[in-house]
Design a protein around this motif. Structure first.
Motif, PDB file in Angstrom:
ATOM      1  N   GLY A  14      49.039  17.450  38.452  1.00  0.00           N
ATOM      2  CA  GLY A  14      49.833  16.256  38.710  1.00  0.00           C
ATOM      3  C   GLY A  14      50.266  16.115  40.152  1.00  0.00           C
ATOM      4  N   PHE A  15      50.152  17.205  40.913  1.00  0.00           N
ATOM      5  CA  PHE A  15      50.514  17.171  42.331  1.00  0.00           C
ATOM      6  C   PHE A  15      49.302  16.942  43.239  1.00  0.00           C
ATOM      7  CE2 PHE A  15      54.201  19.123  40.516  1.00  0.00           C
ATOM      8  CZ  PHE A  15      55.250  18.814  41.359  1.00  0.00           C
ATOM      9  N   ASP A  16      48.107  17.013  42.691  1.00  0.00           N
ATOM     10  CA  ASP A  16      46.909  16.925  43.519  1.00  0.00           C
ATOM     11  C   ASP A  16      46.882  15.624  44.329  1.00  0.00           C
ATOM     12  OD1 ASP A  16      46.245  19.286  42.377  1.00  0.00           O
ATOM     13  OD2 ASP A  16      44.388  18.612  41.426  1.00  0.00           O
ATOM     14  N   GLY A  17      46.691  15.777  45.631  1.00  0.00           N
ATOM     15  CA  GLY A  17      46.556  14.621  46.502  1.00  0.00           C
ATOM     16  C   GLY A  17      47.802  13.795  46.685  1.00  0.00           C
ATOM     17  N   THR A  18      48.976  14.356  46.349  1.00  0.00           N
ATOM     18  CA  THR A  18      50.219  13.571  46.429  1.00  0.00           C
ATOM     19  C   THR A  18      51.229  14.135  47.422  1.00  0.00           C
ATOM     20  OG1 THR A  18      51.428  14.812  44.723  1.00  0.00           O
ATOM     21  CG2 THR A  18      49.950  13.050  43.963  1.00  0.00           C
ATOM     22  N   LEU A  47      52.720  31.554  44.807  1.00  0.00           N
ATOM     23  CA  LEU A  47      52.309  30.614  45.847  1.00  0.00           C
ATOM     24  C   LEU A  47      52.275  29.185  45.289  1.00  0.00           C
ATOM     25  CD1 LEU A  47      51.808  31.139  48.840  1.00  0.00           C
ATOM     26  CD2 LEU A  47      49.360  30.971  48.404  1.00  0.00           C
ATOM     27  N   LEU A  48      51.114  28.541  45.209  1.00  0.00           N
ATOM     28  CA  LEU A  48      51.047  27.152  44.775  1.00  0.00           C
ATOM     29  C   LEU A  48      50.761  26.999  43.278  1.00  0.00           C
ATOM     30  CD1 LEU A  48      49.140  25.747  47.865  1.00  0.00           C
ATOM     31  CD2 LEU A  48      51.500  25.250  47.233  1.00  0.00           C
ATOM     32  N   ALA A  49      50.701  28.105  42.559  1.00  0.00           N
ATOM     33  CA  ALA A  49      50.429  28.048  41.124  1.00  0.00           C
ATOM     34  C   ALA A  49      51.429  27.190  40.341  1.00  0.00           C
ATOM     35  CB  ALA A  49      50.391  29.469  40.551  1.00  0.00           C
ATOM     36  N   PRO A  50      52.712  27.115  40.735  1.00  0.00           N
ATOM     37  CA  PRO A  50      53.643  26.296  39.953  1.00  0.00           C
ATOM     38  C   PRO A  50      53.389  24.787  40.021  1.00  0.00           C
ATOM     39  CG  PRO A  50      54.835  27.936  41.248  1.00  0.00           C
ATOM     40  CD  PRO A  50      53.428  27.907  41.755  1.00  0.00           C
ATOM     41  N   PHE A  51      52.424  24.369  40.839  1.00  0.00           N
ATOM     42  CA  PHE A  51      52.207  22.938  41.037  1.00  0.00           C
ATOM     43  C   PHE A  51      50.842  22.559  40.470  1.00  0.00           C
ATOM     44  CE2 PHE A  51      55.044  24.629  44.244  1.00  0.00           C
ATOM     45  CZ  PHE A  51      56.169  23.850  43.997  1.00  0.00           C
ATOM     46  N   ASP A  52      50.875  21.899  39.318  1.00  0.00           N
ATOM     47  CA  ASP A  52      49.668  21.630  38.558  1.00  0.00           C
ATOM     48  C   ASP A  52      48.917  20.410  39.098  1.00  0.00           C
ATOM     49  OD1 ASP A  52      51.140  19.446  37.715  1.00  0.00           O
ATOM     50  OD2 ASP A  52      51.678  20.348  35.787  1.00  0.00           O
ATOM     51  N   PRO A  95      44.573  22.384  50.379  1.00  0.00           N
ATOM     52  CA  PRO A  95      43.901  21.080  50.471  1.00  0.00           C
ATOM     53  C   PRO A  95      43.952  20.245  49.202  1.00  0.00           C
ATOM     54  CG  PRO A  95      42.613  22.729  51.627  1.00  0.00           C
ATOM     55  CD  PRO A  95      43.726  23.460  50.931  1.00  0.00           C
ATOM     56  N   ARG A  96      43.906  20.858  48.033  1.00  0.00           N
ATOM     57  CA  ARG A  96      43.901  20.050  46.801  1.00  0.00           C
ATOM     58  C   ARG A  96      45.204  19.265  46.629  1.00  0.00           C
ATOM     59  NH1 ARG A  96      47.032  21.637  42.487  1.00  0.00           N
ATOM     60  NH2 ARG A  96      47.812  23.785  42.535  1.00  0.00           N
ATOM     61  N   LEU A  97      46.284  19.782  47.170  1.00  0.00           N
ATOM     62  CA  LEU A  97      47.589  19.146  46.992  1.00  0.00           C
ATOM     63  C   LEU A  97      47.858  18.054  48.015  1.00  0.00           C
ATOM     64  CD1 LEU A  97      49.779  22.311  46.318  1.00  0.00           C
ATOM     65  CD2 LEU A  97      49.023  20.629  44.645  1.00  0.00           C
ATOM     66  N   LEU A  98      47.313  18.211  49.222  1.00  0.00           N
ATOM     67  CA  LEU A  98      47.668  17.322  50.324  1.00  0.00           C
ATOM     68  C   LEU A  98      46.969  15.972  50.229  1.00  0.00           C
ATOM     69  CD1 LEU A  98      47.544  19.891  53.248  1.00  0.00           C
ATOM     70  CD2 LEU A  98      49.601  18.795  52.323  1.00  0.00           C
ATOM     71  N   ARG A  99      47.732  14.931  50.430  1.00  0.00           N
ATOM     72  CA  ARG A  99      47.130  13.605  50.551  1.00  0.00           C
ATOM     73  C   ARG A  99      46.453  13.513  51.917  1.00  0.00           C
ATOM     74  NH1 ARG A  99      49.335  10.366  54.138  1.00  0.00           N
ATOM     75  NH2 ARG A  99      51.457  10.724  54.885  1.00  0.00           N
ATOM     76  N   ALA A 100      45.566  12.565  52.083  1.00  0.00           N
ATOM     77  CA  ALA A 100      44.973  12.326  53.403  1.00  0.00           C
ATOM     78  C   ALA A 100      46.083  11.978  54.383  1.00  0.00           C
ATOM     79  CB  ALA A 100      43.961  11.191  53.329  1.00  0.00           C
ATOM     80  N   GLY A 101      46.130  12.699  55.495  1.00  0.00           N
ATOM     81  CA  GLY A 101      47.190  12.504  56.470  1.00  0.00           C
ATOM     82  C   GLY A 101      48.387  13.397  56.242  1.00  0.00           C
ATOM     83  N   GLY A 102      48.395  14.124  55.111  1.00  0.00           N
ATOM     84  CA  GLY A 102      49.456  15.092  54.868  1.00  0.00           C
ATOM     85  C   GLY A 102      49.259  16.334  55.717  1.00  0.00           C
ATOM     86  N   TRP A 103      50.273  17.195  55.762  1.00  0.00           N
ATOM     87  CA  TRP A 103      50.247  18.320  56.685  1.00  0.00           C
ATOM     88  C   TRP A 103      50.467  19.660  55.984  1.00  0.00           C
ATOM     89  CZ3 TRP A 103      49.476  17.915  62.029  1.00  0.00           C
ATOM     90  CH2 TRP A 103      49.451  16.603  62.543  1.00  0.00           C
ATOM     91  N   LEU A 104      49.737  20.643  56.437  1.00  0.00           N
ATOM     92  CA  LEU A 104      50.006  22.043  56.125  1.00  0.00           C
ATOM     93  C   LEU A 104      50.711  22.630  57.342  1.00  0.00           C
ATOM     94  CD1 LEU A 104      49.660  24.779  54.635  1.00  0.00           C
ATOM     95  CD2 LEU A 104      47.396  24.952  55.726  1.00  0.00           C
ATOM     96  N   ALA A 105      51.829  23.319  57.120  1.00  0.00           N
ATOM     97  CA  ALA A 105      52.585  23.896  58.237  1.00  0.00           C
ATOM     98  C   ALA A 105      53.057  25.282  57.843  1.00  0.00           C
ATOM     99  CB  ALA A 105      53.783  23.008  58.580  1.00  0.00           C
ATOM    100  N   PHE A 106      52.909  26.236  58.749  1.00  0.00           N
ATOM    101  CA  PHE A 106      53.318  27.594  58.419  1.00  0.00           C
ATOM    102  C   PHE A 106      53.713  28.374  59.666  1.00  0.00           C
ATOM    103  CE2 PHE A 106      48.683  27.533  58.854  1.00  0.00           C
ATOM    104  CZ  PHE A 106      48.445  28.555  59.754  1.00  0.00           C
ATOM    105  N   GLU A 107      54.495  29.401  59.434  1.00  0.00           N
ATOM    106  CA  GLU A 107      54.895  30.323  60.499  1.00  0.00           C
ATOM    107  C   GLU A 107      53.853  31.433  60.596  1.00  0.00           C
ATOM    108  OE1 GLU A 107      58.793  33.041  61.757  1.00  0.00           O
ATOM    109  OE2 GLU A 107      58.904  31.635  60.073  1.00  0.00           O
ATOM    110  N   ALA A 108      53.611  31.910  61.810  1.00  0.00           N
ATOM    111  CA  ALA A 108      52.667  32.998  62.041  1.00  0.00           C
ATOM    112  C   ALA A 108      53.358  34.130  62.786  1.00  0.00           C
ATOM    113  CB  ALA A 108      51.459  32.506  62.842  1.00  0.00           C
ATOM    114  N   GLY A 109      52.918  35.341  62.510  1.00  0.00           N
ATOM    115  CA  GLY A 109      53.464  36.489  63.203  1.00  0.00           C
ATOM    116  C   GLY A 109      52.968  36.560  64.641  1.00  0.00           C
TER     117      GLY A 109
END
Length: 301
Positions: free
Chosen positions: A188-192, A181-186, A242-256
């Motif tokens: 350095g990606f937080d909030g960016t 999942l998001l483990a490959p992003f250390d 949430p740790r990765l997303l900047r303010a105003g950034g988006w989480l988007a996903f497909e749902a069954g």
């Protein structure tokens, strides 16, 4: 058409079983796609009708007969042709990753619209997890040329296929990583990150064996088994994004099917987000959800 074509078309017309999640397939374009594959000129089912059928030597004709029988026996068309199609892109396809579905284009279109708007104000960074063959990552990179795009998957085999697609599409700027999942992003990606997008596994584990054999016997279980409740990956995504997303950034996903309303309500209660949008299909079912990261001062602990 000659008698050879007509005989194969009749076989497909009488025996082809088209799954609801691959409604674009029919006897005509299936035969055209298999014909091109037998000729060594592979095309996806979406583009197979756009070119004239090439002549086939005797060996190629026998190969085509075998491909038709394998399709009628339930092998996925995209695996037989080694081609898939997504958001206007011709992709390499194979059993190391889920075949891109047309329904996922709903999520892709929503994401590209968000990013094109954001790009007018600042550079954008995108992470696509559960990337599989890379269809979402490459579609975003293609339609939003200014975006910095990363794709990740826990499956090394899927990443290998995505790597071949990267070369095939000429999208070398898409970075690919293997990990959970998001483990490959250390840190350095937080909030960016402007967008974390995911087309996750969302089928209940108990329903996997009940799925059509065209899916369960051929496509990788890792790509569609969503755990006991079908939302194991989605719940982790909500927790880890949430740790990765900047303010105003988006989480988007497909749902069954059937999962959308509950996931929408859950995100509306999550103080990490200040706006939640639902994307519905032609039947009115929620198939994609987008949530905007709230500014830090609005986040309640």
């Amino acid at each position: 058409m000659d008698a050879f074509y007509q005989s194969l078309h009749y076989r497909l017309a009488m025996g082809l079983q088209v799954l609801p999640d691959k409604p674009e397939e029919n006897p005509d374009n299936t035969l055209h796609a298999l014909w091109h594959a037998a000729a060594g000129q592979p095309r996806s089912v979406a583009t197979a009708m756009q070119a004239a059928l090439p002549p086939l030597a005797d060996e190629a004709r026998q190969n085509l007969r075998e491909l038709v029988e394998r399709r009628l026996a339930g092998e996925p068309l995209a695996y037989l042709t080694s081609r898939g199609h997504f958001m206007g892109l011709e992709l390499l396809a194979g059993p190391d990753a889920l075949i891109p579905r047309t329904e996922t284009e709903l999520l892709a279109r929503a994401c590209t619209e968000l990013l094109q708007s954001a790009l007018a104000h600042h550079p954008v960074r995108v992470i696509d997890v559960c990337t599989g063959s890379g269809n979402l990552a490459f579609a975003i990179a293609h339609h939003v040329p200014g975006a910095e795009v990363f794709g990740a998957d826990i499956s090394a085999e899927a990443i290998a296929l995505a790597t071949r697609n990267r070369e095939h599409l000429g999208l070398s700027r898409v970075a690919l990583r293997c990990g959970d999942l998001l483990a490959p992003f250390d840190a350095g990606f937080d909030g960016t990150v402007d967008l974390v997008v995911c087309s996750p596994p969302y089928i209940l584990s108990t329903k996997v064996e009940q799925m059509a054999r065209e899916i369960s016997a051929h496509e990788p279980r890792l790509a569609f088994d969503g755990g006991p409740l079908g939302v194991s990956i989605l719940l982790r995504l909500l927790e880890e994004s949430p740790r990765l997303l900047r303010a105003g950034g988006w989480l988007a996903f497909e749902a069954g099917l059937g999962q959308g309303p509950a996931m929408h309500r859950r995100l509306e209660r999550d103080s990490h987000y200040d706006e939640v949008r639902a994307c519905t299909d032609e039947r009115g079912d929620i198939r994609a959800i987008l949530a905007r990261r709230a500014p830090a001062q609005e986040h309640r602990t």
